[in-house]
Scaffold this motif. Structure first.
Motif, mmCIF file in Angstrom:
data_model
loop_
_atom_site.group_PDB
_atom_site.id
_atom_site.type_symbol
_atom_site.label_atom_id
_atom_site.label_comp_id
_atom_site.label_asym_id
_atom_site.label_seq_id
_atom_site.Cartn_x
_atom_site.Cartn_y
_atom_site.Cartn_z
ATOM 1 N N ALA A 49 0.825 -1.189 0.074
ATOM 2 C CA ALA A 49 -0.065 -0.079 0.068
ATOM 3 C C ALA A 49 0.807 1.344 0.137
ATOM 4 O O ALA A 49 1.691 1.444 0.700
ATOM 5 C CB ALA A 49 -0.874 0.023 1.334
ATOM 6 N N VAL A 50 0.693 2.225 -0.905
ATOM 7 C CA VAL A 50 1.305 3.466 -1.017
ATOM 8 C C VAL A 50 0.200 4.383 -0.540
ATOM 9 O O VAL A 50 -0.909 4.709 -0.863
ATOM 10 C CB VAL A 50 1.641 3.853 -2.201
ATOM 11 C CG1 VAL A 50 2.300 5.139 -2.239
ATOM 12 C CG2 VAL A 50 2.545 2.622 -2.683
ATOM 13 N N VAL A 80 -2.864 3.040 -4.204
ATOM 14 C CA VAL A 80 -2.407 4.201 -3.933
ATOM 15 C C VAL A 80 -3.726 5.152 -3.275
ATOM 16 O O VAL A 80 -4.708 5.058 -4.055
ATOM 17 C CB VAL A 80 -1.957 5.113 -5.090
ATOM 18 C CG1 VAL A 80 -1.680 6.335 -4.850
ATOM 19 C CG2 VAL A 80 -0.542 4.132 -5.817
ATOM 20 N N ASN A 81 -3.368 5.752 -2.124
ATOM 21 C CA ASN A 81 -4.328 6.374 -1.632
ATOM 22 C C ASN A 81 -3.824 7.916 -0.846
ATOM 23 O O ASN A 81 -2.580 7.817 -0.788
ATOM 24 C CB ASN A 81 -5.084 5.784 -0.483
ATOM 25 C CG ASN A 81 -5.937 4.742 -1.094
ATOM 26 O OD1 ASN A 81 -7.250 5.041 -1.700
ATOM 27 N ND2 ASN A 81 -5.574 3.316 -1.076
ATOM 28 N N ILE A 106 3.961 1.840 2.283
ATOM 29 C CA ILE A 106 4.876 3.032 2.141
ATOM 30 C C ILE A 106 4.061 4.335 2.354
ATOM 31 O O ILE A 106 3.082 4.769 1.784
ATOM 32 C CB ILE A 106 5.311 3.117 0.606
ATOM 33 C CG1 ILE A 106 6.038 1.845 -0.080
ATOM 34 C CG2 ILE A 106 6.172 4.346 0.297
ATOM 35 C CD1 ILE A 106 7.217 1.420 0.739
ATOM 36 N N LEU A 107 4.485 4.901 3.181
ATOM 37 C CA LEU A 107 3.581 6.042 3.740
ATOM 38 C C LEU A 107 4.367 7.415 3.907
ATOM 39 O O LEU A 107 5.573 7.330 4.274
ATOM 40 C CB LEU A 107 3.387 5.702 5.141
ATOM 41 C CG LEU A 107 2.608 6.878 6.291
ATOM 42 C CD1 LEU A 107 1.286 7.010 5.636
ATOM 43 C CD2 LEU A 107 2.505 6.512 7.509
ATOM 44 N N ASP A 108 3.956 8.261 3.616
ATOM 45 C CA ASP A 108 4.127 9.818 3.683
ATOM 46 C C ASP A 108 3.164 10.405 4.815
ATOM 47 O O ASP A 108 2.180 10.640 4.488
ATOM 48 C CB ASP A 108 3.901 10.816 2.434
ATOM 49 C CG ASP A 108 4.670 11.965 2.383
ATOM 50 O OD1 ASP A 108 4.843 12.689 3.572
ATOM 51 O OD2 ASP A 108 5.135 12.410 1.481
ATOM 52 N N PRO A 109 3.805 10.466 6.082
ATOM 53 C CA PRO A 109 2.916 10.644 6.926
ATOM 54 C C PRO A 109 2.243 11.861 7.250
ATOM 55 O O PRO A 109 2.598 13.096 6.801
ATOM 56 C CB PRO A 109 3.806 10.555 8.409
ATOM 57 C CG PRO A 109 5.158 10.494 7.982
ATOM 58 C CD PRO A 109 5.048 10.480 6.317
ATOM 59 N N ALA A 110 1.074 11.960 7.981
ATOM 60 C CA ALA A 110 0.036 13.283 8.287
ATOM 61 C C ALA A 110 0.569 13.725 9.483
ATOM 62 O O ALA A 110 -0.458 13.872 10.401
ATOM 63 C CB ALA A 110 -1.290 12.707 7.988
ATOM 64 N N GLY A 111 1.773 14.126 9.624
ATOM 65 C CA GLY A 111 2.122 14.945 11.011
ATOM 66 C C GLY A 111 3.167 13.889 11.737
ATOM 67 O O GLY A 111 3.020 12.778 11.680
#
Length: 334
Positions: A49-50, A80-81, A106-111
């Motif tokens: 999951a991305v 992708v979400n 694979i995460l671009d974090p929200a804070g």
């Protein structure tokens, strides 16, 4: 402290000098095997999951496009979400990934603080998480945290901008999303350079949340309050481009020096056109490639193949002198 990575890509990214903060060793980007070569992992199949921030933004679109390509090269499927910098939405997406029994995230974090619990939840469910672009406020939860060297990038950007201002004048700042560590790190990096020039006076600062529309709106307000300003520093390109729109509408673009950060195609075009002094290219393509490679290696061997969880990659300054080498997205030729 972060281990800096010399980012050298086969796709043609500008070579970056290897540096180390308080440690020494081999280049982690070289140590991490290519996702395309991990045939054993690919044979396992499954989904990775991305989860990114905003698919309408070219920066995060490049991040997800790169991740999807590398994941599929390795023989996995990709979903992708985007969470839109909303921790609640991020939690929902993490829950969905857990329910779907994905192999990795694979995460671009929200804070930084807001994302710790979400990453912990996935980890507790046996799903390894690999962070890219932004970090979280805890180590030992994610398997990797790969970011651009924002302090270094802000320094080289501010130095170029100060030179264009001849070390004097009145300026304002457009600040990014306050929950994102990158916003404060860049702002602090700008300030560290500018503070050495007493004739540069900061007249105001507004938060525009990485957004072009908000950047334009906030710039319009700052212009109304300070019609005599002659400089703008922005935490990212989208806000800088919004400022340029406002300055163009006010017929002041030729009197104001604007600095961006990210290295997106529109910003590079603005640099070429002379409406932006410089943009700081973030090596998001290399960072994302490394994240996927480390995820695949972890699924194959139980190890990421690099020494440090936290890893940073130096940024590259784009000015008129090298803008023609931009191969996009977010890649500068050697």
């Amino acid at each position: 402290m972060f281990r800096k990575i010399a980012a050298v890509t086969a796709a043609g990214m500008l070579a970056l000098g290897l540096a180390s903060c308080g440690s020494s060793g081999s280049d982690p980007s070289a140590a991490a095997p290519s996702a395309a070569s991990s045939s054993a992992a690919g044979a396992q199949g499954g989904t990775i999951a991305v989860i990114t921030v905003d698919l309408a933004n070219s920066y995060w679109q490049a991040e997800t496009d790169t991740a999807k390509t590398e994941i599929e090269k390795a023989g996995y499927e990709a979903t992708v979400n985007a969470h839109g910098a909303d921790p609640d939405k991020q939690n929902q997406l993490i829950d969905t990934a857990i329910s779907n029994k994905v192999k990795a995230i694979i995460l671009d974090p929200a804070g930084a603080d807001e994302s710790v619990a979400a990453v912990q939840k996935a980890t507790d469910a046996g799903i390894p998480v690999f962070l890219v672009n932004a970090e979280i406020a805890k180590q030992g939860v994610a398997k990797a945290q790969i970011i651009s060297n924002n302090a270094q990038g802000a320094t080289i950007g501010a130095e170029a901008w100060v030179k264009s201002m001849d070390g004097k004048g009145k300026y304002v700042e457009l600040f990014g999303n306050p929950t994102d560590n990158n916003a404060q790190v860049r702002s602090d990096g700008y300030a560290a350079v500018i503070s050495a020039y007493p004739d540069l006076k900061k007249a105001g600062q507004e938060t525009a949340n990485w957004d072009r529309v908000q950047g334009k709106e906030k710039m319009e307000g700052l212009l109304a309050a300070h019609p005599d300003l002659n400089g703008v520093i922005a935490g990212n390109d989208e806000m800088a481009l919004g400022a340029i729109e406002a300055l163009t509408d006010a017929k002041k673009i030729d009197k104001v020096k604007v600095l961006g950060f990210d290295g997106n195609a529109d910003a590079v075009a603005a640099v070429k056109a002379g409406t932006m002094v410089a943009t700081v290219l973030q090596p998001i393509v290399q960072g994302t490639t490394n994240a996927v490679a480390q995820a695949v290696e972890y699924l194959k061997t139980g190890k990421t193949g690099v020494a440090d969880e936290k890893q940073s990659i130096d940024c590259v300054l784009i000015t008129k002198d090298n803008a023609d080498k931009y191969k996009g997205p977010f890649v500068l030729d050697k």
